[in-house]
Design an enzyme around this catalytic site. Structure first.
Site, PDB file in Angstrom:
ATOM      1  N   GLY A 163      -3.285  65.891  97.801  1.00 14.44           N
ATOM      2  CA  GLY A 163      -2.130  66.195  96.000  1.00 14.44           C
ATOM      3  C   GLY A 163      -2.164  65.217  95.006  1.00 14.44           C
ATOM      4  N   ASP A 164      -1.703  63.556  95.893  1.00 11.36           N
ATOM      5  CA  ASP A 164      -1.509  62.587  95.001  1.00 11.36           C
ATOM      6  C   ASP A 164      -2.961  61.891  94.155  1.00 11.36           C
ATOM      7  OD1 ASP A 164       1.296  61.809  94.903  1.00 11.36           O
ATOM      8  OD2 ASP A 164       0.893  61.403  96.918  1.00 11.36           O
TER       9      ASP A 164
END
Length: 294
Positions: free
Chosen positions: A256-257
């Site tokens: 997600g990052d």
């Protein structure tokens, strides 16, 4: 420019995630640099953006190790400051054989970013950078709510778009969230926001427009893992960005990052939100094929 968290990640690789009360043996263990702020800064740098990380570490050896590691990856850490009497943030990460993870974070110094760094200093940095080139300000829910509030003020005063990844969901109100040019959450965080703002229940495609309306934010992006992501704005119907097929998922930590950092980098480069999300999707897919958050 990332106003964000920095952690030391202690990762254990297990066959299955333990149930409550269960002890399992790890197949391997590793230590590395993590924290949503640091992860997203590295992703933005790898996407081609000149990237600054503003935040706090402890006055311990771990803080200096984090700085050196980020410097080596090309992130400018001039504004990553040690805070006296605080320890560097730390995360305990467990990764199962299917790539799924469970994470516990002890924020440490991340909750003590000096206010003077976020006030006139950040506004000046944003104004100077914005005069020379396109810039996006990026931050995450791992920060103290006061820090998020000061970051929003700095963005507004300098006229710089603020991308907020509300992971985890911080204890802040709708007024603050509405100041984000782009709010990014995953599916669980979307449900959390829906509960907090009493907009009902249902699938992500139903909840996302309701949450965006409740918060009055210009754009909401919802990451859906293997189902891609969803873009909701006030100007059109929700758009789906399809996921890319991955032959073998190794570790979902930091995926997600990778998505968020790449999204911000391409927005700074002038891409539309949809096109930036397409690039971000590719970064997220690549991230799950390798171990570690960065």
């Amino acid at each position: 420019m990332v106003v964000g968290s920095v952690n030391v990640d202690d990762t254990m690789y297990v066959d299955v995630l333990p149930r409550p009360g269960q002890t399992v043996l790890a197949r391997a263990a590793r230590q590395g640099i993590g924290g949503k702020g640091a992860n997203q800064a590295v992703a933005a740098r790898r996407a081609g953006a000149t990237t600054y990380l503003l935040g706090a570490v402890g006055d311990d050896g771990a803080g200096e190790d984090c700085r050196c590691a980020l410097d080596a990856l090309g992130v400018d850490t001039t504004y990553l400051v040690p805070v006296s009497g605080q320890v560097t943030g730390r995360a305990g990460v467990m990764v199962a054989a299917d790539g799924e993870n469970a994470i516990v974070v002890a924020p440490g110094a991340n909750l003590h970013v000096p206010s003077d760094l976020l006030d006139a200093r950040l506004v000046g940095l944003l104004s100077d950078a914005g005069a020379a080139d396109a810039i996006v300000l990026l931050s995450q829910g791992e920060l103290d709510p006061v820090t998020l509030g000061l970051t929003a003020v700095a963005a507004r005063r300098s006229g710089v778009p603020w991308v907020l990844n509300l992971g985890p969901v911080a204890d802040v109100g709708a007024e603050l969230l509405g100041q984000a040019a782009v709010l990014v959450v995953n599916e669980e965080e979307l449900r959390d926001l829906a509960d907090r703002h009493d907009v009902g229940s249902g699938p992500a495609a139903t909840l996302a427009p309701r949450v965006r309306d409740a918060l009055s934010c210009p754009a909401l992006v919802v990451t859906l893992g293997a189902r891609g992501s969803l873009i909701v704005t006030s100007r059109s119907e929700p758009r789906t960005v399809p996921a890319l097929a991955v032959e073998k998922v190794v570790d979902t930590t930091g995926a997600g990052d990778a998505y968020v950092g790449t999204l911000a980098a391409w927005l700074a480069a002038g891409a539309s939100l949809y096109d930036a999300a397409v690039r971000a999707t590719a970064a997220g897919a690549a991230a799950v094929t390798r171990t570690g958050a960065q």
